[in-house]
Design a protein around this motif. Structure first.
Motif, mmCIF file in Angstrom:
data_model
loop_
_atom_site.group_PDB
_atom_site.id
_atom_site.type_symbol
_atom_site.label_atom_id
_atom_site.label_comp_id
_atom_site.label_asym_id
_atom_site.label_seq_id
_atom_site.Cartn_x
_atom_site.Cartn_y
_atom_site.Cartn_z
ATOM 1 N N GLU A 1 -79.189 -15.551 119.784
ATOM 2 C CA GLU A 1 -79.199 -16.621 118.775
ATOM 3 C C GLU A 1 -78.975 -16.038 117.372
ATOM 4 O O GLU A 1 -79.571 -15.017 117.012
ATOM 5 N N GLY A 2 -78.125 -16.697 116.611
ATOM 6 C CA GLY A 2 -77.959 -16.371 115.186
ATOM 7 C C GLY A 2 -77.289 -15.051 114.870
ATOM 8 O O GLY A 2 -77.309 -14.605 113.720
ATOM 9 N N GLY B 1 -74.151 -14.408 114.755
ATOM 10 C CA GLY B 1 -72.924 -14.576 113.972
ATOM 11 C C GLY B 1 -71.682 -14.872 114.790
ATOM 12 O O GLY B 1 -70.565 -14.681 114.303
ATOM 13 N N LYS B 2 -71.847 -15.367 115.999
ATOM 14 C CA LYS B 2 -70.666 -15.672 116.834
ATOM 15 C C LYS B 2 -69.808 -16.751 116.158
ATOM 16 O O LYS B 2 -68.612 -16.557 115.943
ATOM 17 N N THR B 3 -70.439 -17.873 115.848
ATOM 18 C CA THR B 3 -69.702 -18.993 115.250
ATOM 19 C C THR B 3 -69.053 -18.574 113.928
ATOM 20 O O THR B 3 -67.903 -18.925 113.660
ATOM 21 N N THR B 4 -69.775 -17.789 113.159
ATOM 22 C CA THR B 4 -69.261 -17.333 111.857
ATOM 23 C C THR B 4 -67.995 -16.499 112.035
ATOM 24 O O THR B 4 -67.075 -16.589 111.215
ATOM 25 N N ARG C 1 -72.579 -29.738 128.464
ATOM 26 C CA ARG C 1 -73.228 -29.001 127.366
ATOM 27 C C ARG C 1 -74.320 -29.850 126.718
ATOM 28 O O ARG C 1 -75.429 -29.389 126.470
ATOM 29 N N ARG D 1 -68.159 -24.384 133.684
ATOM 30 C CA ARG D 1 -67.205 -23.257 133.654
ATOM 31 C C ARG D 1 -66.021 -23.511 134.586
ATOM 32 O O ARG D 1 -64.869 -23.185 134.250
ATOM 33 N N ARG E 1 -68.909 -17.390 123.934
ATOM 34 C CA ARG E 1 -69.754 -17.242 125.134
ATOM 35 C C ARG E 1 -68.963 -17.492 126.419
ATOM 36 O O ARG E 1 -68.079 -18.323 126.481
ATOM 37 N N THR F 1 -74.499 -16.094 130.980
ATOM 38 C CA THR F 1 -75.276 -16.515 132.156
ATOM 39 C C THR F 1 -76.128 -15.356 132.661
ATOM 40 O O THR F 1 -77.303 -15.533 133.007
ATOM 41 N N TYR G 1 -78.918 -15.141 129.775
ATOM 42 C CA TYR G 1 -79.899 -16.229 129.608
ATOM 43 C C TYR G 1 -80.544 -16.633 130.933
ATOM 44 O O TYR G 1 -81.766 -16.762 131.011
ATOM 45 N N GLN G 2 -79.709 -16.856 131.971
ATOM 46 C CA GLN G 2 -80.301 -17.281 133.243
ATOM 47 C C GLN G 2 -80.836 -16.034 133.990
ATOM 48 O O GLN G 2 -81.951 -16.083 134.519
ATOM 49 N N ARG H 1 -79.937 -22.394 109.290
ATOM 50 C CA ARG H 1 -78.893 -23.410 109.418
ATOM 51 C C ARG H 1 -79.508 -24.784 109.558
ATOM 52 O O ARG H 1 -80.615 -24.932 110.058
ATOM 53 N N GLN I 1 -75.297 -5.991 109.919
ATOM 54 C CA GLN I 1 -74.607 -5.330 108.811
ATOM 55 C C GLN I 1 -73.950 -6.442 108.004
ATOM 56 O O GLN I 1 -73.978 -7.605 108.409
HETATM 57 N N1 T5A Z 1 -76.075 -20.519 127.416
HETATM 58 C C1 T5A Z 1 -74.715 -20.489 127.273
HETATM 59 C C2 T5A Z 1 -76.694 -20.143 128.606
HETATM 60 O O1 T5A Z 1 -77.925 -20.214 128.720
HETATM 61 N N2 T5A Z 1 -75.909 -19.719 129.650
HETATM 62 C C3 T5A Z 1 -74.556 -19.674 129.571
HETATM 63 O O2 T5A Z 1 -73.896 -19.311 130.558
HETATM 64 C C4 T5A Z 1 -73.932 -20.075 128.342
HETATM 65 C C5 T5A Z 1 -72.433 -20.034 128.216
HETATM 66 C C6 T5A Z 1 -75.289 -22.407 123.619
HETATM 67 C C7 T5A Z 1 -76.610 -22.151 124.301
HETATM 68 O O3 T5A Z 1 -76.345 -22.128 125.698
HETATM 69 C C8 T5A Z 1 -76.907 -20.975 126.279
HETATM 70 C C9 T5A Z 1 -77.008 -19.970 125.164
HETATM 71 C C10 T5A Z 1 -77.204 -20.806 123.923
HETATM 72 O O4 T5A Z 1 -78.575 -20.961 123.696
HETATM 73 P P1 T5A Z 1 -74.443 -21.911 121.226
HETATM 74 O O5 T5A Z 1 -74.351 -22.902 120.146
HETATM 75 O O6 T5A Z 1 -73.191 -21.436 121.819
HETATM 76 O O7 T5A Z 1 -75.448 -22.518 122.285
HETATM 77 O O8 T5A Z 1 -75.175 -20.588 120.872
HETATM 78 P P2 T5A Z 1 -76.173 -20.252 119.746
HETATM 79 O O9 T5A Z 1 -76.709 -18.884 120.000
HETATM 80 O O10 T5A Z 1 -77.152 -21.355 119.590
HETATM 81 O O11 T5A Z 1 -75.241 -20.124 118.553
HETATM 82 P P3 T5A Z 1 -75.745 -20.001 117.186
HETATM 83 O O12 T5A Z 1 -74.864 -20.943 116.473
HETATM 84 O O13 T5A Z 1 -77.217 -20.156 117.050
HETATM 85 O O14 T5A Z 1 -75.551 -18.486 116.799
HETATM 86 P P4 T5A Z 1 -74.328 -17.771 116.240
HETATM 87 O O15 T5A Z 1 -73.114 -18.610 116.419
HETATM 88 O O16 T5A Z 1 -74.311 -16.425 116.826
HETATM 89 O O17 T5A Z 1 -74.691 -17.603 114.689
HETATM 90 P P5 T5A Z 1 -73.944 -18.189 113.412
HETATM 91 O O18 T5A Z 1 -72.566 -17.680 113.320
HETATM 92 O O19 T5A Z 1 -74.155 -19.639 113.362
HETATM 93 O O20 T5A Z 1 -74.770 -17.440 112.270
HETATM 94 C C11 T5A Z 1 -76.116 -17.768 111.978
HETATM 95 C C12 T5A Z 1 -76.356 -17.649 110.456
HETATM 96 O O21 T5A Z 1 -76.245 -16.293 110.084
HETATM 97 C C13 T5A Z 1 -75.305 -16.138 109.013
HETATM 98 C C14 T5A Z 1 -74.404 -17.356 109.106
HETATM 99 O O22 T5A Z 1 -73.852 -17.662 107.852
HETATM 100 C C15 T5A Z 1 -75.350 -18.432 109.612
HETATM 101 O O23 T5A Z 1 -76.028 -19.019 108.533
HETATM 102 N N3 T5A Z 1 -74.610 -14.866 109.242
HETATM 103 C C16 T5A Z 1 -74.806 -13.766 108.503
HETATM 104 N N4 T5A Z 1 -75.576 -13.528 107.444
HETATM 105 C C17 T5A Z 1 -75.556 -12.273 106.926
HETATM 106 N N5 T5A Z 1 -74.782 -11.260 107.417
HETATM 107 C C18 T5A Z 1 -73.987 -11.449 108.477
HETATM 108 N N6 T5A Z 1 -73.249 -10.415 108.978
HETATM 109 C C19 T5A Z 1 -73.968 -12.768 109.068
HETATM 110 N N7 T5A Z 1 -73.326 -13.306 110.140
HETATM 111 C C20 T5A Z 1 -73.723 -14.575 110.229
#
Ligand code: T5A
Length: 221
Positions: free
Chosen positions: A26-27, A29-32, A64, A88, A110, A115, A118-119, A163, A203
């Motif tokens: 979680e968090g 930075g994948k989406t970023t 989802r 999938r 992802r 899988t 998490y699982q 967020r 980083q």
């Molecule tokens: N799942 C998924 C399973 O259980 N099994 C599976 O097989 C699959 C495929 C999906 C959920 O489903 C589960 C896992 C997950 O819980 P998701 O939305 O894809 O959910 O995943 P999340 O982890 O919830 O995605 P997040 O959006 O929480 O995390 P991200 O995308 O990794 O983080 P992001 O990019 O939003 O960044 C978080 C914050 O950090 C800042 C960003 O600006 C943002 O505010 N940030 C930084 N700040 C400083 N320095 C950096 N280098 C930064 N990079 C980002």
């Protein structure tokens, strides 16, 4: 996270496209970093389709929603695992395989390593069962490159909390769950060092993106 599946307006290539996945807890930075990778590939004139899991098709996005809904009835571990692979199967058949076979690259937020993490890790489910489902649903399909963003769990969760938006069903798990997720990801990286490239996510964004460019670069030749 906004869902989008798109292809660039590039000439199709004769060769099969490459399949890149982005993973991490979680968090991290994948989406970023998805738009950065997309732009990096566009810069190199590579047609890329951007997608995510669970999701990526109309039906898979509905799955989802069911999986992430924090207010749903309790979902059994088996149901959760099977729903991940059901989504999938749709995603591979309707989106990923057609894109790859037309020469587009696919960039997926992802995939099956999630899988295992998490699982398999988080829920302590049997890894052999996950492997069996992976073979059943994917056949020989595996990513060409997996970028694993890794950082200490608490720091990632602190970032994620900043967020806006509701906490989903996974995000409401305990910290010990996410520690197991992280360890399972790290074990996957040890198991597949050729495919999975580990990048420190705590980083600066510029440093993370330089590291990402470095691991994608060998695929471009
Ligand atoms: N799942 C998924 C399973 O259980 N099994 C599976 O097989 C699959 C495929 C999906 C959920 O489903 C589960 C896992 C997950 O819980 P998701 O939305 O894809 O959910 O995943 P999340 O982890 O919830 O995605 P997040 O959006 O929480 O995390 P991200 O995308 O990794 O983080 P992001 O990019 O939003 O960044 C978080 C914050 O950090 C800042 C960003 O600006 C943002 O505010 N940030 C930084 N700040 C400083 N320095 C950096 N280098 C930064 N990079 C980002």
């Amino acid at each position: 996270m906004t869902f989008f599946t798109q292809t660039g307006s590039f000439r199709r290539r004769e060769d099969r496209g490459k399949f890149i996945t982005l993973e991490g807890g979680e968090g991290v930075g994948k989406t970023t970093n998805m738009p950065f990778i997309q732009e990096y590939l566009h810069y190199h004139n590579i047609p890329v389709m951007v997608t995510r899991e669970p999701g990526g098709t109309k039906l898979a996005e509905k799955i989802r929603d069911l999986l992430l809904d924090a207010e749903s009835e309790s979902i059994s571990e088996q149901a959760e695992l099977l729903l991940m692979f059901a989504a999938r199967a749709q995603h591979i058949g309707n989106v990923i395989e057609p894109a790859l076979s037309q020469g587009n690259w696919v960039l997926c937020d992802r995939f099956t390593d999630a899988t295992y993490a998490y699982q398999g890790g988080g829920r302590n489910m049997d890894m052999g069962t996950i492997e069996w489902l992976e073979d059943l649903v994917q056949g020989p399909l595996r990513p060409d490159l997996t970028i694993l963003l890794d950082m200490p769990v608490e720091a990632g969760m602190a970032r994620a909390k900043k967020r806006e938006g509701k906490v989903d069903r996974f995000e409401s798990e305990k910290i010990s769950f996410f520690e197991r997720v992280r360890q399972a990801y790290l074990r996957q990286a040890e198991r597949y060092p050729e495919r999975i490239k580990l990048i420190k996510a705590n980083q600066s964004l510029t440093e993370v993106q330089n590291a990402i460019a470095n691991v994608i670069q060998p695929l471009l030749t």
